[in-house]
Enzyme design. Structure first.
Site, PDB file in Angstrom:
ATOM      1  N   ASP A 108      -6.025  18.936 -28.346  1.00  0.00           N
ATOM      2  CA  ASP A 108      -5.105  17.913 -27.860  1.00  0.00           C
ATOM      3  C   ASP A 108      -3.916  18.578 -27.158  1.00  0.00           C
ATOM      4  OD1 ASP A 108      -3.280  15.818 -27.631  1.00  0.00           O
ATOM      5  OD2 ASP A 108      -3.961  14.899 -29.508  1.00  0.00           O
ATOM      6  N   TYR A 127       2.169   3.791 -16.437  1.00  0.00           N
ATOM      7  CA  TYR A 127       1.253   4.878 -16.065  1.00  0.00           C
ATOM      8  C   TYR A 127       1.858   5.718 -14.941  1.00  0.00           C
ATOM      9  CZ  TYR A 127      -2.542   7.178 -13.508  1.00  0.00           C
ATOM     10  OH  TYR A 127      -3.308   8.104 -12.840  1.00  0.00           O
ATOM     11  N   LYS A 145       3.160   9.677 -14.851  1.00  0.00           N
ATOM     12  CA  LYS A 145       2.609  10.703 -13.952  1.00  0.00           C
ATOM     13  C   LYS A 145       3.726  11.268 -13.072  1.00  0.00           C
ATOM     14  CE  LYS A 145      -1.126  11.891 -13.459  1.00  0.00           C
ATOM     15  NZ  LYS A 145      -1.980  12.925 -14.142  1.00  0.00           N
ATOM     16  N   PHE A 191     -13.745  11.195 -16.351  1.00  0.00           N
ATOM     17  CA  PHE A 191     -14.424  10.828 -15.098  1.00  0.00           C
ATOM     18  C   PHE A 191     -14.275  11.945 -14.037  1.00  0.00           C
ATOM     19  CE2 PHE A 191     -13.446   8.200 -11.084  1.00  0.00           C
ATOM     20  CZ  PHE A 191     -14.738   8.306 -10.590  1.00  0.00           C
ATOM     21  N   THR A 221      -1.507  11.381  -9.021  1.00  0.00           N
ATOM     22  CA  THR A 221      -1.976  10.140  -8.398  1.00  0.00           C
ATOM     23  C   THR A 221      -1.025   9.676  -7.296  1.00  0.00           C
ATOM     24  OG1 THR A 221      -2.249   7.778  -8.854  1.00  0.00           O
ATOM     25  CG2 THR A 221      -0.803   8.963 -10.323  1.00  0.00           C
ATOM     26  N   ASP A 222      -1.562   8.892  -6.363  1.00  0.00           N
ATOM     27  CA  ASP A 222      -0.705   8.302  -5.311  1.00  0.00           C
ATOM     28  C   ASP A 222       0.190   7.204  -5.879  1.00  0.00           C
ATOM     29  OD1 ASP A 222      -2.639   6.346  -5.785  1.00  0.00           O
ATOM     30  OD2 ASP A 222      -3.162   6.056  -3.673  1.00  0.00           O
ATOM     31  N   GLU A 223      -0.090   6.767  -7.121  1.00  0.00           N
ATOM     32  CA  GLU A 223       0.676   5.644  -7.677  1.00  0.00           C
ATOM     33  C   GLU A 223       2.145   6.014  -7.919  1.00  0.00           C
ATOM     34  OE1 GLU A 223      -1.477   3.228 -10.523  1.00  0.00           O
ATOM     35  OE2 GLU A 223      -3.389   3.938  -9.758  1.00  0.00           O
ATOM     36  N   TYR A 264      -7.853 -10.075 -10.616  1.00  0.00           N
ATOM     37  CA  TYR A 264      -6.444 -10.326 -10.932  1.00  0.00           C
ATOM     38  C   TYR A 264      -5.768 -11.056  -9.781  1.00  0.00           C
ATOM     39  CZ  TYR A 264      -6.971  -6.620 -14.504  1.00  0.00           C
ATOM     40  OH  TYR A 264      -7.368  -5.842 -15.561  1.00  0.00           O
TER      41      TYR A 264
HETATM   42  P1  NAD Z   1     -10.137   9.631 -17.556  1.00  0.00           P
HETATM   43  O1  NAD Z   1      -9.311   8.652 -18.340  1.00  0.00           O
HETATM   44  O2  NAD Z   1     -11.520   9.262 -17.164  1.00  0.00           O
HETATM   45  O3  NAD Z   1     -10.227  11.026 -18.341  1.00  0.00           O
HETATM   46  C1  NAD Z   1      -9.126  11.587 -18.980  1.00  0.00           C
HETATM   47  C2  NAD Z   1      -9.643  12.708 -19.863  1.00  0.00           C
HETATM   48  O4  NAD Z   1      -8.510  13.312 -20.513  1.00  0.00           O
HETATM   49  C3  NAD Z   1     -10.598  12.243 -20.967  1.00  0.00           C
HETATM   50  O5  NAD Z   1     -11.708  13.110 -21.049  1.00  0.00           O
HETATM   51  C4  NAD Z   1      -9.760  12.324 -22.226  1.00  0.00           C
HETATM   52  O6  NAD Z   1     -10.512  12.577 -23.401  1.00  0.00           O
HETATM   53  C5  NAD Z   1      -8.813  13.467 -21.887  1.00  0.00           C
HETATM   54  N1  NAD Z   1      -7.555  13.395 -22.644  1.00  0.00           N
HETATM   55  C6  NAD Z   1      -6.753  12.314 -22.795  1.00  0.00           C
HETATM   56  N2  NAD Z   1      -5.719  12.616 -23.594  1.00  0.00           N
HETATM   57  C7  NAD Z   1      -5.861  13.919 -23.942  1.00  0.00           C
HETATM   58  C8  NAD Z   1      -5.111  14.802 -24.740  1.00  0.00           C
HETATM   59  N3  NAD Z   1      -3.992  14.397 -25.381  1.00  0.00           N
HETATM   60  N4  NAD Z   1      -5.519  16.087 -24.873  1.00  0.00           N
HETATM   61  C9  NAD Z   1      -6.656  16.508 -24.257  1.00  0.00           C
HETATM   62  N5  NAD Z   1      -7.423  15.698 -23.503  1.00  0.00           N
HETATM   63  C10 NAD Z   1      -7.034  14.422 -23.341  1.00  0.00           C
HETATM   64  O7  NAD Z   1      -9.240   9.971 -16.280  1.00  0.00           O
HETATM   65  P2  NAD Z   1      -9.685  10.235 -14.770  1.00  0.00           P
HETATM   66  O8  NAD Z   1      -9.804   8.942 -14.072  1.00  0.00           O
HETATM   67  O9  NAD Z   1     -10.794  11.192 -14.757  1.00  0.00           O
HETATM   68  O10 NAD Z   1      -8.358  10.952 -14.226  1.00  0.00           O
HETATM   69  C11 NAD Z   1      -8.168  12.353 -14.398  1.00  0.00           C
HETATM   70  C12 NAD Z   1      -6.829  12.757 -13.801  1.00  0.00           C
HETATM   71  O11 NAD Z   1      -6.782  12.386 -12.424  1.00  0.00           O
HETATM   72  C13 NAD Z   1      -5.642  12.033 -14.466  1.00  0.00           C
HETATM   73  O12 NAD Z   1      -4.596  12.965 -14.566  1.00  0.00           O
HETATM   74  C14 NAD Z   1      -5.297  10.916 -13.490  1.00  0.00           C
HETATM   75  O13 NAD Z   1      -3.925  10.604 -13.567  1.00  0.00           O
HETATM   76  C15 NAD Z   1      -5.657  11.566 -12.172  1.00  0.00           C
HETATM   77  N6  NAD Z   1      -6.059  10.635 -11.097  1.00  0.00           N
HETATM   78  C16 NAD Z   1      -7.017   9.678 -11.323  1.00  0.00           C
HETATM   79  C17 NAD Z   1      -7.419   8.843 -10.283  1.00  0.00           C
HETATM   80  C18 NAD Z   1      -8.500   7.811 -10.480  1.00  0.00           C
HETATM   81  O14 NAD Z   1      -8.781   7.025  -9.557  1.00  0.00           O
HETATM   82  N7  NAD Z   1      -9.176   7.763 -11.610  1.00  0.00           N
HETATM   83  C19 NAD Z   1      -6.830   8.969  -9.020  1.00  0.00           C
HETATM   84  C20 NAD Z   1      -5.848   9.967  -8.823  1.00  0.00           C
HETATM   85  C21 NAD Z   1      -5.485  10.796  -9.871  1.00  0.00           C
HETATM   86  P1  TYD Z   2      -8.032  -0.122 -11.418  1.00  0.00           P
HETATM   87  O1  TYD Z   2      -9.459   0.268 -11.250  1.00  0.00           O
HETATM   88  O2  TYD Z   2      -7.521  -0.421 -12.792  1.00  0.00           O
HETATM   89  O3  TYD Z   2      -7.162   1.022 -10.720  1.00  0.00           O
HETATM   90  P2  TYD Z   2      -5.557   1.051 -10.362  1.00  0.00           P
HETATM   91  O4  TYD Z   2      -4.890  -0.070 -11.047  1.00  0.00           O
HETATM   92  O5  TYD Z   2      -5.146   2.375 -10.908  1.00  0.00           O
HETATM   93  O6  TYD Z   2      -5.499   0.966  -8.870  1.00  0.00           O
HETATM   94  O7  TYD Z   2      -7.767  -1.394 -10.523  1.00  0.00           O
HETATM   95  C1  TYD Z   2      -8.019  -1.395  -9.134  1.00  0.00           C
HETATM   96  C2  TYD Z   2      -7.538  -2.726  -8.573  1.00  0.00           C
HETATM   97  O8  TYD Z   2      -8.360  -3.772  -9.094  1.00  0.00           O
HETATM   98  C3  TYD Z   2      -6.119  -3.085  -8.979  1.00  0.00           C
HETATM   99  O9  TYD Z   2      -5.500  -3.754  -7.889  1.00  0.00           O
HETATM  100  C4  TYD Z   2      -6.296  -4.031 -10.155  1.00  0.00           C
HETATM  101  C5  TYD Z   2      -7.590  -4.738  -9.828  1.00  0.00           C
HETATM  102  N1  TYD Z   2      -8.424  -5.161 -10.984  1.00  0.00           N
HETATM  103  C6  TYD Z   2      -8.912  -6.471 -11.069  1.00  0.00           C
HETATM  104  O10 TYD Z   2      -8.657  -7.318 -10.185  1.00  0.00           O
HETATM  105  N2  TYD Z   2      -9.688  -6.810 -12.140  1.00  0.00           N
HETATM  106  C7  TYD Z   2      -9.991  -5.912 -13.126  1.00  0.00           C
HETATM  107  O11 TYD Z   2     -10.688  -6.285 -14.112  1.00  0.00           O
HETATM  108  C8  TYD Z   2      -9.498  -4.569 -13.019  1.00  0.00           C
HETATM  109  C9  TYD Z   2      -9.796  -3.552 -14.080  1.00  0.00           C
HETATM  110  C10 TYD Z   2      -8.723  -4.240 -11.926  1.00  0.00           C
END
Ligand code: NAD
Ligand code: TYD
Length: 351
Positions: free
Chosen positions: A60, A157, A161, A12, A131-133, A214
């Site tokens: 990988d 998770y 991180k 993403f 991530t902020d988590e 949830y």
């Molecule tokens: P995502 O799950 O959409 O994408 C992860 C990508 O990593 C995928 O393309 C997957 O194929 C690849 N991948 C997974 N395991 C792998 C491996 N062993 N080797 C090579 N490639 C591999 O994740 P995202 O939501 O795009 O998040 C990307 C980064 O940003 C992550 O590090 C996540 O912790 C961080 N992040 C995400 C969010 C969010 O809201 N989604 C917020 C803050 C930080």
């Molecule tokens: P999510 O998109 O999984 O992100 P994160 O847990 O990393 O913040 O979830 C966002 C919020 O939405 C989180 O508080 C969990 C809640 N949630 C639901 O209530 N229902 C759902 O089906 C999902 C996937 C998340």
């Protein structure tokens, strides 16, 4: 041409970062390293896949020998590391996958960079996207996560991180690896995999399926449009100070239930359904184990030091997101069919 390795570029956020770098920096050769797990999708990059400064490498990060070889073959100027297992619910059902990919995978990249850059360390840059988590959860509405907030990860998770962040800092402190880290709030936008809240709700509204909220839906997240995150990554990669951490956030807090109501209203309007139709699909389900109450970022440091702030209002970002899903129904159906469908259905039934 400077070679930049972006990991997780088929996911993403990674796909938006790859697109930005390929289109804005013709002087860079962008290598997108991705294992194409369930979350990786090359469809996300169709528009730039033929660009002459773009190379896709399937591989990988948990395979140390392969990673070492890749760094020996290519003298990378920099790394932007996004590859990870990223979904909290999956980390609850399969924590070890998160240890292996997020901790071991990151350590493999650090090791390879340290070895291959040893003669020219200061000329390089290793950027870890986090991530902020890692900061845990907030209860006091007046509190925000700062770069100095103590780490307190509470899910497998966020623990994985946090561990990877610590390894990145340890390689800076111990070996002088030139690193920079950012910790971002929840992203939303096109290409978001429909296991996460916003795309899952959009998908289920389209298909008239229950909308699983949830607990009571009282948890709060701080949402940022994905292109704003990609722009922040660009700024930090180029201008961030070595060894520093930058928090990135949308200053845009939403209670889950309010957000789901807003999505229902927006979708009813876009789909020409009578107002109030989609909210009838809301279903309260068992709360996530250890569900963090609130995340909220203070991104003052990034604004004052590097001049970044979010550019898009949430209303506009959400409209753009919903429009993208409605006009890319094939993308949505492809990622929710086939082998993924089985997982999706099993997870859905358990909600
Ligand atoms: P995502 O799950 O959409 O994408 C992860 C990508 O990593 C995928 O393309 C997957 O194929 C690849 N991948 C997974 N395991 C792998 C491996 N062993 N080797 C090579 N490639 C591999 O994740 P995202 O939501 O795009 O998040 C990307 C980064 O940003 C992550 O590090 C996540 O912790 C961080 N992040 C995400 C969010 C969010 O809201 N989604 C917020 C803050 C930080
Ligand atoms: P999510 O998109 O999984 O992100 P994160 O847990 O990393 O913040 O979830 C966002 C919020 O939405 C989180 O508080 C969990 C809640 N949630 C639901 O209530 N229902 C759902 O089906 C999902 C996937 C998340």
């Amino acid at each position: 041409m400077k070679k930049i390795l972006i990991t997780g570029g088929a996911g993403f956020i990674g796909s938006h970062v790859v697109r930005r770098f390929v289109t804005q920096y013709p002087e860079y050769q962008i290598y997108n390293l991705d294992a194409l797990t369930y979350a990786g999708n090359l469809e996300n990059l169709r528009d730039i896949e033929d660009a002459s400064n773009y190379t896709f490498v399937k591989g990988d990060i948990t395979d140390a020998e392969f990673i070492d070889g890749l760094f020996l073959e290519n003298e990378f100027y920099g790394v932007i590391h996004l590859a990870a297992e990223s979904h909290v619910d999956r980390s609850i059902s399969d924590p070890m996958a998160f240890v292996v990919t997020n901790v071991l995978g990151t350590a493999n990249l650090l090791n390879a960079a340290k070895k291959s850059w040893k003669e020219t360390l200061p000329a390089h840059r290793f950027y870890h996207v986090s991530t902020d988590e890692v900061y845990g959860e907030l209860h006091d509405p007046a509190e925000f996560f700062l770069e100095t907030t103590k780490y307190d990860p509470r899910s497998p998770y966020s623990a994985s991180k946090a561990a990877s962040d610590h390894f990145v800092r340890a390689y800076h402190n111990t070996y002088g690896l030139p690193i920079v880290i950012s910790n971002c709030s929840n992203n939303y936008g096109p290409n978001h995999f429909p296991e996460k809240l916003i795309p899952l709700m959009i998908h289920n509204i389209i298909h008239n399926k229950p909308l699983p909220v949830y607990g009571k839906g009282e948890n709060i997240r701080d949402w940022l449009f994905v292109e704003d995150h990609a722009r922040a990554i660009d700024v930090i990669f180029h201008k961030g100070n070595i060894g520093e951490t930058y928090n990135i956030g949308g200053h845009n807090e939403w209670k889950n239930l309010d957000l789901v109501f807003l999505l229902c209203e927006t979708m009813d309007r876009k789909l020409g359904r009578e107002s109030g139709t989609s909210e009838k699909l809301i279903t309260y389900v068992t709360d996530r184990a250890g569900h963090d109450l609130r995340y909220a970022i203070d991104a003052t440091k990034l604004k004052t030091e590097l001049g970044w702030e979010p550019s898009l209002q949430f209303a506009e970002g959400l409209e753009r997101t919903v429009d993208w899903y409605l006009s890319n129904s094939e993308w949505l159906e492809n990622v929710t069919s086939g082998s993924y469908q089985k997982y999706y259905e099993a997870m859905y039934e358990s909600k």
